[in-house]
Design an enzyme around this catalytic site. Sequence first.
Site, mmCIF file in Angstrom:
data_model
loop_
_atom_site.group_PDB
_atom_site.id
_atom_site.type_symbol
_atom_site.label_atom_id
_atom_site.label_comp_id
_atom_site.label_asym_id
_atom_site.label_seq_id
_atom_site.Cartn_x
_atom_site.Cartn_y
_atom_site.Cartn_z
ATOM 1 N N ARG A 1 -17.298 0.342 -1.404
ATOM 2 C CA ARG A 1 -16.348 0.065 -0.324
ATOM 3 C C ARG A 1 -16.836 -1.203 0.363
ATOM 4 O O ARG A 1 -17.853 -1.197 1.060
ATOM 5 C CB ARG A 1 -16.316 1.230 0.670
ATOM 6 N N ARG B 1 -8.326 10.531 -7.628
ATOM 7 C CA ARG B 1 -9.287 9.699 -6.904
ATOM 8 C C ARG B 1 -10.671 10.334 -6.905
ATOM 9 O O ARG B 1 -11.682 9.671 -6.952
ATOM 10 C CB ARG B 1 -8.785 9.565 -5.474
ATOM 11 N N PHE C 1 -1.668 -1.085 -10.213
ATOM 12 C CA PHE C 1 -2.263 -2.162 -9.424
ATOM 13 C C PHE C 1 -3.555 -2.720 -10.028
ATOM 14 O O PHE C 1 -4.094 -3.695 -9.514
ATOM 15 C CB PHE C 1 -2.465 -1.779 -7.952
ATOM 16 N N LYS D 1 0.875 -1.185 0.000
ATOM 17 C CA LYS D 1 0.000 0.000 0.000
ATOM 18 C C LYS D 1 0.903 1.223 0.000
ATOM 19 O O LYS D 1 1.527 1.548 1.009
ATOM 20 C CB LYS D 1 -0.926 0.018 1.223
ATOM 21 N N ARG E 1 -3.509 8.452 -5.953
ATOM 22 C CA ARG E 1 -4.143 7.450 -6.806
ATOM 23 C C ARG E 1 -4.428 8.066 -8.173
ATOM 24 O O ARG E 1 -4.856 9.216 -8.251
ATOM 25 C CB ARG E 1 -5.443 6.987 -6.164
HETATM 26 P P1 AMP Z 1 -7.262 5.102 2.039
HETATM 27 O O1 AMP Z 1 -6.949 6.346 1.236
HETATM 28 O O2 AMP Z 1 -6.590 5.088 3.367
HETATM 29 O O3 AMP Z 1 -8.731 4.799 2.083
HETATM 30 O O4 AMP Z 1 -6.603 3.850 1.273
HETATM 31 C C1 AMP Z 1 -6.943 3.503 -0.027
HETATM 32 C C2 AMP Z 1 -5.951 4.128 -1.014
HETATM 33 O O5 AMP Z 1 -4.688 3.444 -0.979
HETATM 34 C C3 AMP Z 1 -6.357 3.977 -2.447
HETATM 35 O O6 AMP Z 1 -7.312 4.948 -2.801
HETATM 36 C C4 AMP Z 1 -5.047 4.171 -3.191
HETATM 37 O O7 AMP Z 1 -4.816 5.548 -3.405
HETATM 38 C C5 AMP Z 1 -4.009 3.704 -2.196
HETATM 39 N N1 AMP Z 1 -3.261 2.506 -2.604
HETATM 40 C C6 AMP Z 1 -1.943 2.333 -2.403
HETATM 41 N N2 AMP Z 1 -1.538 1.129 -2.840
HETATM 42 C C7 AMP Z 1 -2.633 0.500 -3.354
HETATM 43 C C8 AMP Z 1 -2.843 -0.768 -3.949
HETATM 44 N N3 AMP Z 1 -1.869 -1.666 -4.072
HETATM 45 N N4 AMP Z 1 -4.115 -1.071 -4.334
HETATM 46 C C9 AMP Z 1 -5.126 -0.191 -4.194
HETATM 47 N N5 AMP Z 1 -4.969 1.030 -3.630
HETATM 48 C C10 AMP Z 1 -3.734 1.379 -3.210
#
Ligand code: AMP
Length: 585
Positions: free
Chosen positions: A418, A272, A341, A252, A257
């Site tokens: 989600r 995003r 990804f 991650k 994104r």
């Molecule tokens: P969060 O922003 O904390 O909700 O985490 C989700 C975000 O992690 C996604 O919107 C991506 O921007 C990011 N991300 C980083 N690595 C990955 C991955 N391998 N697959 C999907 N999302 C990822």
Amino acid sequence: MDFLTLTEIFEDMHKTNSRLVLIDHLVTLFKRTPVNTIKKIIYLLQGKLSPAYEGDELGLGEKLTIKAIAESSGISVKEVEEKYGRVGDLGDTAKEIAKNKYQQTLVSEKITIERIYSTFEKIAKSTGSQSQIIKLRLVSSLLNDATPLESKYIIKFLLGTLRLGIAEYSIIDALAIAFTGNRNNRKKIEETYNVYTDLGTIAEILSKKDLEGLNELQITPLKPIRPMLAERIMDPIEGLKKGNGMIAFEYKLDGERVQIHKDGLKVQLFSRSLEKITNHYPDIVDTIKKFSIDNCILEAEIVPFHLETKRIQPFQELMHRKRKYNINDVILKYPIKVFLFDILYLEGNNLTQYEYTKRRTILESIVKENKNHTIELVKQIVSSNLNQIERFFRKAKDDGCEGLMLKQLNSKYRAGAREFLWMKLKKEYDNTLGDSFDLTVIGALLGKGKRTGYYGALLLAAYDKNSDNFQSICKVGTGFSDRDLELIYNELKNYVIETKPYNVNSNLKMDIWYTPKLVLEVIASEITLSPSHTAAYGLIQKNFGVALRFPKYSGRIRFDKKPEDSTNTSELIQLFNRQVKRNKL
Ligand code: AMP
């Protein structure tokens, strides 16, 4: 339809703080709107001229707007400025001035939606050395024919301060009621919107045809789709259980994104929140153009990258890419790496219905065929072995990642959803809460002492999808550097609203209320029950909501998140329950 009718409906919308009443107004408006105007009305309601992802900007500054008000009313710029100083809002100033217009044009033409829209379009398109003069003329001529109320909304629109605060969800509800007579049909409309994010076109089809007509709107390169999201989990075992013992674990990365769309030689990048960010990354565009594929939609995380140490850099460095000028210098100074990804579309085929493993295999072969130093596959293992997973997790942390993403092997790509098909495991998972919170600013208390002129504390809210409400969860006053204070203060200035907005649910008294817009990342030590905060009110315990204990600003504004992407009520309930379980152990 004429513009005056629309502005009267805007006024009614401003007055209400009930979501249902707001939806009623929208339904009435949609029913009265002719088929050939509905698209324009939808964009105008969103303060835009086209879908948000087109990135059309009117780009009118206050100075020019003041000049136009002066010119059309026959008073001096100085007088307009004085009045503006007293009234505080340029839209209201224009309305006041229009009430006692010195210069009345003899024949005034009624302003139609078509005229408003085409004039706004001309303003948006006019560039070059003469553009300021042309824009001034266009605005003045509109104001010449406008009633006081119309003047107010013309100015607000041009300055980008319309802020009707209408969430997409409310528009979707209203479309379902107005055009299908049944609110339950919102589901089908939302499903279409998830893969075809142009509400104007959706509304037009609904008004011309019926619900089935939406089937013609399919995933298309150059039109962003809503990203699939992840649920948070606290440890890998929880994830393995959801995946029947076997899961794909991916790094991650902590960056930005991006959805990469290629259609022939055209390449567009979307954030995003579906904004066009193509201009920030010409280096990515060049690389993708050379791909031996005609059309595709890819998903990736962009991270700042040090070319010599080969290490990922802090995400803040991406800020330099948001500059409008000298982007070529910035490219050299702040190199990046793109970690792919997912793949959602390839050579005319929609891949979202393929399972994760199949999509990953296709992605692997594409990266192999298009070797390039800026683009890589995100690191991944498929495993059921806890020791191996633990090692991969540690390696991810050492490599500068935020944690791991867990993906169910047979999961399809569910745009906008989600669910536990994707899960996020952040590196703080051994802490009590396991994650930070993304919360929307809804209010503020004014600061004292050192913070005079700024705010003392901000009221933050979680999002509840069922009620489309922002519900207060904590006040936060710590973690802000002086620079943060200034930055956030300047950002929030744009969202001040006279009274508590209709979609904010809070019983607290605040000095200032804001239209929910700005999302901040916050860390906290615990979730507690609270009689005064409204987040998840009554859902865990009667007469209690939940609050964050010892909340602190993490230093990160989530410009990439929409307010509706804030931590939501069901996440809070899950976290609270997990915390209770842990405390019992
Ligand atoms: P969060 O922003 O904390 O909700 O985490 C989700 C975000 O992690 C996604 O919107 C991506 O921007 C990011 N991300 C980083 N690595 C990955 C991955 N391998 N697959 C999907 N999302 C990822």
